[in-house]
Design a protein around this motif. Structure first.
Motif, PDB file in Angstrom:
ATOM      1  N   LEU A  90       3.325  -6.940   2.748  1.00 52.72           N
ATOM      2  CA  LEU A  90       2.456  -6.238   1.811  1.00 52.72           C
ATOM      3  C   LEU A  90       2.658  -6.805   0.409  1.00 52.72           C
ATOM      4  CD1 LEU A  90       2.972  -2.557   3.011  1.00 52.72           C
ATOM      5  CD2 LEU A  90       0.989  -3.998   3.407  1.00 52.72           C
ATOM      6  N   ALA A 148       8.175  -5.476   1.838  1.00 57.43           N
ATOM      7  CA  ALA A 148       7.646  -4.463   2.748  1.00 57.43           C
ATOM      8  C   ALA A 148       6.686  -5.129   3.717  1.00 57.43           C
ATOM      9  CB  ALA A 148       6.949  -3.349   1.965  1.00 57.43           C
ATOM     10  N   ARG A 159       4.063  -4.565   7.236  1.00 54.24           N
ATOM     11  CA  ARG A 159       3.278  -3.617   8.025  1.00 54.24           C
ATOM     12  C   ARG A 159       2.951  -4.242   9.372  1.00 54.24           C
ATOM     13  NH1 ARG A 159      -1.870  -1.743   5.061  1.00 54.24           N
ATOM     14  NH2 ARG A 159      -2.308  -3.972   5.237  1.00 54.24           N
ATOM     15  N   THR A 166      -4.289   4.652   8.828  1.00 56.14           N
ATOM     16  CA  THR A 166      -3.071   3.902   9.079  1.00 56.14           C
ATOM     17  C   THR A 166      -2.217   4.525  10.157  1.00 56.14           C
ATOM     18  OG1 THR A 166      -2.017   5.132   7.286  1.00 56.14           O
ATOM     19  CG2 THR A 166      -2.962   3.003   6.742  1.00 56.14           C
ATOM     20  N   TYR A 212       5.881   0.532   9.420  1.00 51.43           N
ATOM     21  CA  TYR A 212       6.266  -0.158   8.195  1.00 51.43           C
ATOM     22  C   TYR A 212       7.768  -0.426   8.215  1.00 51.43           C
ATOM     23  CZ  TYR A 212       1.661   1.045   6.344  1.00 51.43           C
ATOM     24  OH  TYR A 212       0.308   1.169   6.157  1.00 51.43           O
ATOM     25  N   ASP A 231       1.687   6.780   1.022  1.00 48.29           N
ATOM     26  CA  ASP A 231       1.094   5.475   0.779  1.00 48.29           C
ATOM     27  C   ASP A 231       2.189   4.423   0.674  1.00 48.29           C
ATOM     28  OD1 ASP A 231       2.240   6.071  -1.629  1.00 48.29           O
ATOM     29  OD2 ASP A 231       0.344   6.455  -2.669  1.00 48.29           O
ATOM     30  N   THR A 232       1.794   3.184   0.408  1.00 44.61           N
ATOM     31  CA  THR A 232       2.766   2.087   0.395  1.00 44.61           C
ATOM     32  C   THR A 232       3.764   2.214  -0.753  1.00 44.61           C
ATOM     33  OG1 THR A 232       1.160   0.760  -0.842  1.00 44.61           O
ATOM     34  CG2 THR A 232       1.207   0.488   1.544  1.00 44.61           C
ATOM     35  N   ASP A 233       3.329   2.722  -1.900  1.00 43.23           N
ATOM     36  CA  ASP A 233       4.273   2.924  -3.002  1.00 43.23           C
ATOM     37  C   ASP A 233       5.306   3.996  -2.656  1.00 43.23           C
ATOM     38  OD1 ASP A 233       3.209   0.983  -4.631  1.00 43.23           O
ATOM     39  OD2 ASP A 233       1.833   2.344  -5.663  1.00 43.23           O
ATOM     40  N   ARG A 279       7.854   2.399  -0.442  1.00 41.85           N
ATOM     41  CA  ARG A 279       8.817   1.580  -1.180  1.00 41.85           C
ATOM     42  C   ARG A 279       9.855   2.457  -1.889  1.00 41.85           C
ATOM     43  NH1 ARG A 279       7.007  -3.799  -1.755  1.00 41.85           N
ATOM     44  NH2 ARG A 279       4.800  -4.085  -1.216  1.00 41.85           N
TER      45      ARG A 279
END
Length: 368
Positions: free
Chosen positions: A108, A119, A121, A138, A143, A210-212, A215
């Protein structure tokens, strides 16, 4: 006859209006009449459900039906799914550059300028039961957040599939541990949550993962599991020095050589350097800096996992180790000084003996 037909049409309009407010299910239907209906109007108008001792499989009243449907809808909206999170510390270093280059299709994009992690996916092609959570778009993805200092955090991965993902990490790892550290956590999604996040026992509740968020959560879990490893290393050193101190208490001396002591010094220094520099406990998160909701998640997880307190305990133990190292170094240095002093004394004694021998020899010599 005309009056009866007019009355029939009036009743049919009333029943038709009522039928629009009742759900048309196979178990609950009300017939609509027309002027050409050949069935007796009296029977259709009195379309009552027959009484029975068995419990009804459908609601008797429209209000009851609507209430149960609304209650079930609220329950579904409150919680979409639970996403399992698994953190592992399996080595002391991971080559992120090579890993990113060889898995670029799964990586990502990062908004950080110099990240110590990547990261990835993956589509859930392994287990059939892995598709859960992450909303509608998703729900078929897993992840993995991999950190340079040796941690890997997996999201939405079944227990049977963990080894597959860890094998990917091991290809780029160095300093593999004999027994890796592990920790479990969970994330719950509730789109109707009023706050940005909500804490719980071994889980956190978010409106959307979400992706943030992945992380941020991965960074704290990765640091926490790495701290467990470094604490265990320092605990081993503390126990070793405790054994030396008990031996000194009984015998009044210790038998550690200088090489072993230097190894302990190097181990202690490398541990504190790895915690501060590699793990980055005190580095600022750019994601949390840009958005307050991510900062709230970060602060909550750091407090939940007591990251600062645990580092304080680790630092205290390292100071104990450092104090013992300085003490033993002084003892060894004194031993070395004592040895040098005895060597000097012996050399002076030998020189004196040689001088005395020469004097005696010269005095007893026969003059020619």
């Amino acid at each position: 006859m005309g009056r009866w037909r007019a009355a029939t049409n009036f009743v049919a309009r009333i029943v038709a209006a009522k039928s629009r407010s009742i759900p048309q299910t196979p178990l609950h239907k009300i017939h609509i009449f027309s002027s050409s209906s050949s069935v007796q109007p009296r029977i259709q108008f009195l379309n009552f459900r027959s009484f029975s001792a068995a419990p009804a499989t459908y609601p008797q009243y429209v209000d009851d039906f609507e209430y149960k449907n609304n209650a079930h809808k609220l329950t579904d909206d409150e919680e979409i799914g639970i996403i399992p999170v698994k953190a592992y510390f399996l080595c002391t270093s991971i080559d992120l550059k090579r890993m990113q280059a060889e898995n670029s299709a799964d990586v990502l994009p990062s908004s950080s300028r110099s990240p110590n992690h990547i990261a990835l996916r993956f589509l859930n092609l392994l287990s059939q039961n892995s598709a859960r959570g992450f909303g509608e778009k998703t729900n078929s993805c897993s992840y993995m957040v991999v950190f340079q200092y040796g941690s890997a955090v997996l999201f939405n991965v079944e227990d049977d599939d963990v080894e597959y993902y860890l094998q990917i990490v091991r290809r780029y790892a160095s300093g593999l541990l004999r027994e890796m550290k592990k920790d479990d956590y969970a994330v719950k999604e509730k789109p109707l949550l009023v706050e940005d996040m909500q804490g719980g026992a071994d889980h956190i509740v978010l409106k959307k993962l979400d992706t943030d968020s992945i992380r941020i959560i991965g960074s704290v879990l990765g640091q926490s599991i790495a701290l467990d490893y470094f604490v265990s290393q320092v605990d081993g050193m503390v126990e070793e020095f405790a054994g030396i101190n008990r031996e000194m208490e009984k015998t009044g001396t210790f038998t550690m050589d200088r090489k072993k002591l230097f190894q302990l010094v190097g181990k202690a220094n490398s541990n504190i350097a790895d915690v501060i520099l590699k793990v980055g406990l005190f580095e600022r998160s750019e994601i949390a800096w840009r958005d307050a909701k991510y900062a709230q998640i970060l602060e909550y997880l750091r407090e939940e996992y007591e990251v600062s307190q645990r580092f304080g305990n680790l630092n205290f133990k390292l100071k104990f180790v450092e104090h013992n190292i300085h003490f033993l170094q002084e003892v060894l240095q004194n031993r070395k000084s004592d040895l040098l002093e005895w060597c000097i004394i012996v050399l002076l004694a030998v020189e004196n003996v040689v001088c005395i021998y020469e004097i005696v020899r010269d005095s007893t010599a026969i003059p020619m």
